[in-house]
Design a protein around this motif. Structure first.
Motif, short mmCIF file in Angstrom:
data_model
loop_
_atom_site.label_atom_id
_atom_site.label_comp_id
_atom_site.label_asym_id
_atom_site.label_seq_id
_atom_site.Cartn_x
_atom_site.Cartn_y
_atom_site.Cartn_z
N LEU A 11 86.89 40.57 50.62
CA LEU A 11 86.45 42.38 51.49
C LEU A 11 88.24 42.37 52.00
N ASN A 12 88.83 42.06 52.28
CA ASN A 12 90.54 42.65 52.64
C ASN A 12 91.16 42.36 51.70
N GLY A 18 91.81 49.51 48.43
CA GLY A 18 91.37 51.22 48.53
C GLY A 18 92.59 51.61 49.21
N ILE A 19 92.90 51.44 49.89
CA ILE A 19 93.24 52.10 51.32
C ILE A 19 95.54 52.54 50.28
N THR A 24 98.30 56.27 47.59
CA THR A 24 98.88 56.72 46.36
C THR A 24 98.61 58.23 45.96
N LEU A 25 97.30 57.93 45.69
CA LEU A 25 96.62 60.00 45.67
C LEU A 25 97.84 60.49 45.78
#
Length: 70
Positions: A11-12, A18-19, A24-25
């Motif tokens: 999960l970590n 994801g973060i 980056t986006l």
């Protein structure tokens, strides 16, 4: 106990990925807005091509040494 630790670690890792992708986006939108996205893309491509070239060169040297040992 091990089972919970494994899931917590996964999960970590996935939340960190994801973060990182989200940031980056956001940065890509900023770089695109000021016209620097092409510079960043060119630098990244150059680095990856350099790494690939180095690995191929290293592989050839290793094969050469393996053939000499036979």
């Amino acid at each position: 106990r091990y089972y919970n630790l494994k899931w917590m670690t996964m999960l970590n890792i996935f939340s960190t990925i994801g973060i990182t992708l989200y940031i980056t986006l956001i940065e890509a939108d900023f770089l695109r807005s000021i016209g620097k996205i092409y510079v960043v893309t060119a630098v990244c491509l150059t680095v990856w091509l350099g790494i690939a070239w180095y690995l191929l060169k290293l592989d050839r040297k290793i094969k050469k040494l393996e053939d000499q040992m036979k």
